[in-house]
Design a protein around this motif. Structure first.
Motif, short mmCIF file in Angstrom:
data_model
loop_
_atom_site.label_atom_id
_atom_site.label_comp_id
_atom_site.label_asym_id
_atom_site.label_seq_id
_atom_site.Cartn_x
_atom_site.Cartn_y
_atom_site.Cartn_z
N ALA A 296 0.82 -1.21 0.00
CA ALA A 296 0.00 0.00 0.00
C ALA A 296 0.86 1.26 0.00
CB ALA A 296 -0.94 -0.01 1.20
N CYS A 297 2.03 1.18 0.61
CA CYS A 297 2.93 2.34 0.63
C CYS A 297 3.42 2.71 -0.77
CB CYS A 297 4.13 2.06 1.54
SG CYS A 297 3.73 1.93 3.30
N PHE A 298 3.44 1.73 -1.66
CA PHE A 298 3.89 1.98 -3.04
C PHE A 298 2.78 2.55 -3.92
CE2 PHE A 298 7.10 -1.39 -1.98
CZ PHE A 298 8.22 -0.61 -2.17
N TYR A 299 1.53 2.44 -3.48
CA TYR A 299 0.40 2.83 -4.32
C TYR A 299 0.49 4.26 -4.86
CZ TYR A 299 -2.48 -1.34 -3.79
OH TYR A 299 -2.98 -2.61 -3.86
N PRO A 300 0.86 5.24 -4.03
CA PRO A 300 0.91 6.62 -4.55
C PRO A 300 1.89 6.82 -5.70
CG PRO A 300 0.95 6.61 -2.13
CD PRO A 300 1.16 5.19 -2.58
N PHE A 352 6.08 -4.45 -4.06
CA PHE A 352 5.92 -3.53 -5.19
C PHE A 352 5.21 -4.19 -6.38
CE2 PHE A 352 7.83 -1.10 -8.88
CZ PHE A 352 6.98 -0.01 -8.74
N PRO A 353 5.60 -5.41 -6.78
CA PRO A 353 4.85 -6.08 -7.84
C PRO A 353 3.37 -6.25 -7.50
CG PRO A 353 6.93 -7.19 -7.50
CD PRO A 353 6.81 -6.17 -6.41
N GLY A 358 -2.08 -5.06 -8.58
CA GLY A 358 -3.35 -4.80 -7.93
C GLY A 358 -4.09 -3.63 -8.53
N ILE A 359 -3.37 -2.75 -9.24
CA ILE A 359 -3.97 -1.51 -9.76
C ILE A 359 -4.12 -1.54 -11.28
CG2 ILE A 359 -3.61 0.98 -10.03
CD1 ILE A 359 -2.11 0.93 -7.35
N ILE A 360 -3.03 -1.82 -11.99
CA ILE A 360 -2.97 -1.54 -13.42
C ILE A 360 -3.87 -2.43 -14.29
CG2 ILE A 360 -1.42 -1.27 -15.39
CD1 ILE A 360 0.84 -0.70 -13.42
N PRO A 361 -3.97 -3.75 -14.03
CA PRO A 361 -4.78 -4.58 -14.93
C PRO A 361 -6.21 -4.11 -15.11
CG PRO A 361 -3.39 -5.98 -13.58
CD PRO A 361 -3.23 -4.59 -13.05
N GLN A 362 -6.84 -3.62 -14.05
CA GLN A 362 -8.22 -3.12 -14.19
C GLN A 362 -8.28 -1.92 -15.12
OE1 GLN A 362 -10.58 -3.76 -10.25
NE2 GLN A 362 -8.58 -3.02 -9.66
N ALA A 363 -7.25 -1.07 -15.06
CA ALA A 363 -7.21 0.09 -15.95
C ALA A 363 -6.99 -0.35 -17.40
CB ALA A 363 -6.10 1.05 -15.52
N ILE A 364 -6.24 -1.43 -17.60
CA ILE A 364 -6.03 -1.95 -18.96
C ILE A 364 -7.35 -2.45 -19.54
CG2 ILE A 364 -4.97 -3.80 -20.31
CD1 ILE A 364 -2.49 -3.55 -18.59
N VAL A 365 -8.13 -3.19 -18.73
CA VAL A 365 -9.44 -3.66 -19.20
C VAL A 365 -10.33 -2.48 -19.57
CG1 VAL A 365 -11.52 -4.97 -18.62
CG2 VAL A 365 -9.29 -5.76 -17.81
N ALA A 366 -10.31 -1.43 -18.75
CA ALA A 366 -11.10 -0.23 -19.04
C ALA A 366 -10.66 0.40 -20.37
CB ALA A 366 -10.97 0.78 -17.90
N ASP A 367 -9.36 0.45 -20.61
CA ASP A 367 -8.84 0.99 -21.88
C ASP A 367 -9.34 0.18 -23.06
OD1 ASP A 367 -7.43 2.94 -20.52
OD2 ASP A 367 -5.53 1.83 -20.56
N VAL A 368 -9.20 -1.14 -22.97
CA VAL A 368 -9.60 -2.02 -24.08
C VAL A 368 -11.10 -1.91 -24.33
CG1 VAL A 368 -9.75 -4.41 -24.86
CG2 VAL A 368 -7.69 -3.62 -23.69
N ALA A 369 -11.89 -1.85 -23.24
CA ALA A 369 -13.34 -1.74 -23.39
C ALA A 369 -13.73 -0.43 -24.07
CB ALA A 369 -14.01 -1.84 -22.02
#
Length: 464
Positions: A296-300, A352-353, A358-369
């Motif tokens: 969570a500390c890496f999220y920002p 960190f991985p 935990g964040i980026i894949p959902q944004a990728i699906v949104a982009d593709v959609a």
């Protein structure tokens, strides 16, 4: 149309806090509650169903119920997604589904742990079977429309990354709250008994979860932020069109590898701690909590990395980082180091991985959609996210099969025991297999054409 403010995005993320609590309860306690260990039975736990590998000699009754319910769950994902995509409700395509599902989902979660006969009984099997199916039905009714809103509420790349970050944080928070009965049930046990000490915790958590799930449905007016044309496609046609998208197919293939690798690690962590590291199993919570907090500390910082390097490169980096953590896990017992050193190293390297993935894949699906909607003229965000969830569940199911098959290599598994008898050799093989899946996921994602997807989105904005 309006853009969500940061405050409204946080309100939206609170919905995920709610459903992740309930999902976490099932994930952490369903098997533990209904397949108690001998220690739990001595402490007062009741056996509600026949224990042991009594189905064809390799599967428990609860294992069969779980497997069949997940098949049902996977089938309902595209059905609910299609109903949501096709909805003409005046309040929007997503919010009404979420609002109707929140209360039943919370109630069913509690009832699932309230089997009627306090002894081994066929009636308990029926009860558990019915309520676990209802749980996954109402979970799908809430989560599928909810995840579709990530694309629809995220008007810009920054908005999508902020929403994805916020809901990832609330997911972690909800999952951690689901583990609190480890602490509070013990405090209640002397007054109410073993089973009710957990049921009371589940009731309190379910009330909190219900409130969280309902908040965005009352405080956010979907029609103020989303103006999309409902889809007219049938379930089969919509699902086929979704998988016709080449970039989505590549992403889903890599995503399955991720979920197999991640589930192998999460399922195996208590065994790695107890068997491989030779530490007290209570350290599982310490390592998991430490890794979650550090992640969570890496999220920002994730958003900044994405701006500089793009989503694809950062997800590939996440895959390889997890592979390194799993490789270190495989070296437990090979290198002459204390188990605690390995545990700390794994948590630090994986943090960190885990933040990236935990964040980026959902944004990728949104982009593709969004890109697919621009190219086809049909808005099927619900189906894209449902298809991703479908792949996730099959990846998790495959991981459970792989884990239970590999972890017992080198041991003799008792057919009358509820507990998996894992060996250090079997667990080392599990870790190596997890490395392979994560590496393969990185290779497959390398085929994803991020530039094409982002150019499609940017070209549309340039024509406005």
């Amino acid at each position: 149309m309006k853009r969500l403010s940061k405050k409204q995005m946080i309100i939206f993320a609170i919905g995920q806090l709610g459903w992740s609590i309930l999902s976490g309860i099932i994930g952490a306690w369903f098997v533990t509650f209904y397949l108690p260990t001998q220690g739990d039975i001595k402490a007062g736990a009741i056996q509600f169903i026949q224990p042991g590998l009594v189905i064809l000699g390799f599967l428990t009754i609860l294992g069969l119920i779980t497997a069949l319910s997940r098949v049902f769950d996977a089938v309902t994902d595209p059905l609910i997604a299609n109903l949501s995509d096709r909805s003409n409700n005046k309040r929007g395509r997503r919010i009404p589904f979420m609002q109707k599902a929140a209360i039943p989902l919370s109630v069913v979660t509690v009832l699932l742990f309230c089997a009627p006969v306090e002894a081994i009984s066929g009636l308990n099997i029926v009860w558990i079977s019915v309520f676990v199916v209802l749980f996954y039905l109402f979970m799908t009714m809430y989560c599928t429309p909810y995840t579709a809103l990530i694309s629809e509420f995220g008007k810009t790349q920054d908005d999508r990354m902020f929403i994805s970050t916020a809901i990832s944080l609330t997911f972690f928070a909800g999952t951690m709250l689901a583990y609190t009965p480890f602490v509070f049930a013990g405090m209640l046990r002397g007054a109410v008994g073993f089973n009710w000490s957990y049921r009371i915790c589940f009731i309190v958590l379910s009330v909190i979860a219900c409130i969280c799930m309902l908040l965005p449905t009352f405080l956010l007016k979907e029609k103020e932020f989303v103006d999309t044309k409902p889809s007219n496609s049938s379930v089969f046609k919509s699902l086929t069109a979704t998988f016709r998208n080449r970039e989505f197919r590549v992403f889903v293939a890599s995503d399955i590898m991720y979920w197999v690798g991640l589930t192998l690690f999460q399922t195996g962590l208590p065994f790695f701690v107890k068997v491989s590291m030779e530490l007290d199993e209570g350290m599982t919570m310490v390592f998991m909590g430490g890794m979650t907090v550090l992640s969570a500390c890496f999220y920002p910082f994730v958003n900044g990395f994405v701006r500089r390097h793009g989503k694809k490169k950062m997800v590939i980096f996440g895959f390889l980082g997890l592979a390194l953590a799993y490789l270190i896990t495989a070296l437990i017992g090979v290198l002459p180091l204390p188990g605690m050193i390995f545990g700390v190293a794994i948590c630090v390297i994986a943090a960190f991985p885990m933040a990236l993935l935990g964040i980026i894949p959902q944004a990728i699906v949104a982009d593709v959609a969004e890109a697919d909607g621009i190219e086809t003229g049909e808005n099927r965000e619900g189906m894209f996210f449902a298809a991703r969830t479908f792949a996730m569940k099959w990846g998790q199911a495959l991981a459970m099969l792989v884990f239970t098959s590999l972890a017992i290599i080198g041991t003799t598994q008792s057919a009358n025991s509820n507990e998996i008898t894992a060996s250090a050799l079997g667990l080392r093989i599990v870790a190596i297999v997890a490395v392979s899946f994560c590496t393969l996921g990185a290779v497959i994602l390398g085929l994803y054409n991020e530039k094409k997807v982002m150019n499609t989105i940017e070209n549309k904005k340039g024509t406005k």
